[in-house]
Design a protein around this motif. Structure first.
Motif, PDB file in Angstrom:
ATOM      1  N   LEU A  34       0.836  -1.196   0.000  1.00  0.00           N
ATOM      2  CA  LEU A  34       0.000   0.000   0.000  1.00  0.00           C
ATOM      3  C   LEU A  34       0.874   1.251   0.000  1.00  0.00           C
ATOM      4  O   LEU A  34       0.605   2.207  -0.729  1.00  0.00           O
ATOM      5  N   GLY A  35       1.918   1.239   0.804  1.00  0.00           N
ATOM      6  CA  GLY A  35       2.829   2.377   0.864  1.00  0.00           C
ATOM      7  C   GLY A  35       3.498   2.660  -0.462  1.00  0.00           C
ATOM      8  O   GLY A  35       3.680   3.822  -0.846  1.00  0.00           O
ATOM      9  N   GLU A  36       3.856   1.603  -1.178  1.00  0.00           N
ATOM     10  CA  GLU A  36       4.482   1.773  -2.493  1.00  0.00           C
ATOM     11  C   GLU A  36       3.514   2.420  -3.472  1.00  0.00           C
ATOM     12  O   GLU A  36       3.901   3.247  -4.297  1.00  0.00           O
ATOM     13  N   LEU A  37       2.241   2.041  -3.378  1.00  0.00           N
ATOM     14  CA  LEU A  37       1.232   2.611  -4.273  1.00  0.00           C
ATOM     15  C   LEU A  37       0.931   4.076  -3.940  1.00  0.00           C
ATOM     16  O   LEU A  37       0.739   4.898  -4.836  1.00  0.00           O
ATOM     17  N   ILE A  38       0.910   4.388  -2.642  1.00  0.00           N
ATOM     18  CA  ILE A  38       0.576   5.746  -2.197  1.00  0.00           C
ATOM     19  C   ILE A  38       1.769   6.690  -2.298  1.00  0.00           C
ATOM     20  O   ILE A  38       1.621   7.886  -2.543  1.00  0.00           O
ATOM     21  N   ASN A 111      -6.744  -1.237  -1.618  1.00  0.00           N
ATOM     22  CA  ASN A 111      -5.469  -1.861  -1.245  1.00  0.00           C
ATOM     23  C   ASN A 111      -5.160  -1.852   0.249  1.00  0.00           C
ATOM     24  O   ASN A 111      -4.201  -2.494   0.676  1.00  0.00           O
ATOM     25  N   CYS A 112      -5.956  -1.133   1.026  1.00  0.00           N
ATOM     26  CA  CYS A 112      -5.716  -1.106   2.467  1.00  0.00           C
ATOM     27  C   CYS A 112      -6.140  -2.451   3.068  1.00  0.00           C
ATOM     28  O   CYS A 112      -7.287  -2.876   2.892  1.00  0.00           O
ATOM     29  N   PRO A 113      -5.236  -3.145   3.759  1.00  0.00           N
ATOM     30  CA  PRO A 113      -5.596  -4.453   4.331  1.00  0.00           C
ATOM     31  C   PRO A 113      -6.618  -4.309   5.455  1.00  0.00           C
ATOM     32  O   PRO A 113      -6.682  -3.285   6.130  1.00  0.00           O
ATOM     33  N   GLN A 114      -7.396  -5.349   5.644  1.00  0.00           N
ATOM     34  CA  GLN A 114      -8.380  -5.365   6.719  1.00  0.00           C
ATOM     35  C   GLN A 114      -7.680  -5.423   8.069  1.00  0.00           C
ATOM     36  O   GLN A 114      -6.560  -5.918   8.183  1.00  0.00           O
ATOM     37  N   ARG A 115      -8.350  -4.892   9.080  1.00  0.00           N
ATOM     38  CA  ARG A 115      -7.816  -4.966  10.438  1.00  0.00           C
ATOM     39  C   ARG A 115      -7.597  -6.426  10.836  1.00  0.00           C
ATOM     40  O   ARG A 115      -8.366  -7.308  10.443  1.00  0.00           O
ATOM     41  N   LEU A 116      -6.555  -6.639  11.605  1.00  0.00           N
ATOM     42  CA  LEU A 116      -6.295  -7.964  12.155  1.00  0.00           C
ATOM     43  C   LEU A 116      -6.760  -7.950  13.609  1.00  0.00           C
ATOM     44  O   LEU A 116      -6.190  -7.246  14.446  1.00  0.00           O
TER      45      LEU A 116
END
Length: 200
Positions: A34-38, A111-116
Motif C-alpha cells: 500500500l505504501g508503495e502505491l501511495i 489496497n488497504c488491508p483489513q484490520r487484524l
C-alpha cells in the motif's frame, strides 16, 4: 500488577499462535505494498483489540494539504475524507482536485488491508477477552511451544466448574502449564534474538 506465565505444546494452541503471527506478517506485507502505491511508508498501528494500517509518511509540504491532513508528531498524514481546495481555486482546478482525490480514496479502499483482530485468536485459545482488555496478555511461539504472559491466572478446574455453572471464567488454554517468570523471559529473549537474526 501481578503477571502469570504459561506455556503449552498442545498442537491446537501452538497452531493458533502461529496463525496469528503469520496473519500479522501478511498485514505488514500488505501495508508495504500500500505504501508503495501511495508513495510513503504506512504506519503500523494497533489498539486494544486489533492491528491496522495508520497514516502515510509524506512530506509536510502545504501543497499536500488539499488531500492529506497535516502530519502528526511522527510525520504521518491521514487521507482526508474529501478534498480541501484552497479558497479562490478556479472551478476547473477544483474538478481536477476532486477527481484526484477520488483516485486516492479508491486506491486506499482497494489496497488497504483489513484490520487484524487479535482478540479473535485469544477467543480461539479459550481466553476471556473481557479480562484480557482489563489486564492484558502477550503470546508467542518458540520451538513448538506457545508462551503466554497474562495479567490474570487461568485454571482448568476453575474454568470447568464455572463453565458448568454458567458463570464466566478467565478462560483456559489447552495444555497450559504455569511456568516461572525466568523461563518465560528466557524464551522471550531467544524469540527476540531469532527475530533480529531473521531481519538482519
Amino acid at each position: 500488577m501481578s503477571r502469570f506465565f504459561y506455556k503449552s505444546e498442545a498442537p491446537a494452541a501452538v497452531s493458533i499462535v502461529v496463525e496469528f503471527y503469520t496473519a500479522k506478517d501478511e498485514l505488514k506485507a500488505a501495508m508495504v505494498k500500500l505504501g508503495e502505491l501511495i508513495g510513503g511508508a504506512i504506519a503500523p498501528m494497533h489498539d486494544i483489540t486489533s492491528h491496522f494500517a495508520g497514516g502515510v509518511k509524506l512530506s509536510s509540504s502545504r501543497e499536500l494539504d488539499v488531500h492529506w491532513c497535516r502530519p502528526d508528531d511522527y510525520g504521518f498524514r491521514k487521507l482526508r475524507t474529501a478534498a480541501k481546495p484552497p479558497k479562490g481555486t478556479p472551478k476547473e482546478v477544483r474538478v481536477a482536485i476532486r477527481n484526484e482525490h477520488e483516485r486516492l480514496l479508491n486506491l486506499w479502499r482497494e489496497n488497504c488491508p483489513q484490520r487484524l483482530c487479535s482478540h479473535h485468536y485469544w477467543e480461539r485459545l479459550g481466553i476471556n477477552t473481557g479480562n484480557l482488555m482489563l489486564s492484558g496478555g502477550i503470546k508467542f511461539e518458540l520451538n513448538g511451544w506457545a508462551y503466554f504472559n497474562l495479567g490474570f491466572p487461568i485454571d482448568e478446574i476453575a474454568h470447568l466448574e464455572k463453565e458448568a455453572s454458567g458463570k464466566p471464567s478467565y478462560g483456559w488454554i489447552d495444555g497450559a502449564v504455569e511456568i516461572l517468570p525466568s523461563e518465560y523471559e528466557a524464551a522471550r529473549a531467544l524469540k527476540l534474538k531469532a527475530k533480529e537474526t531473521e531481519n538482519a
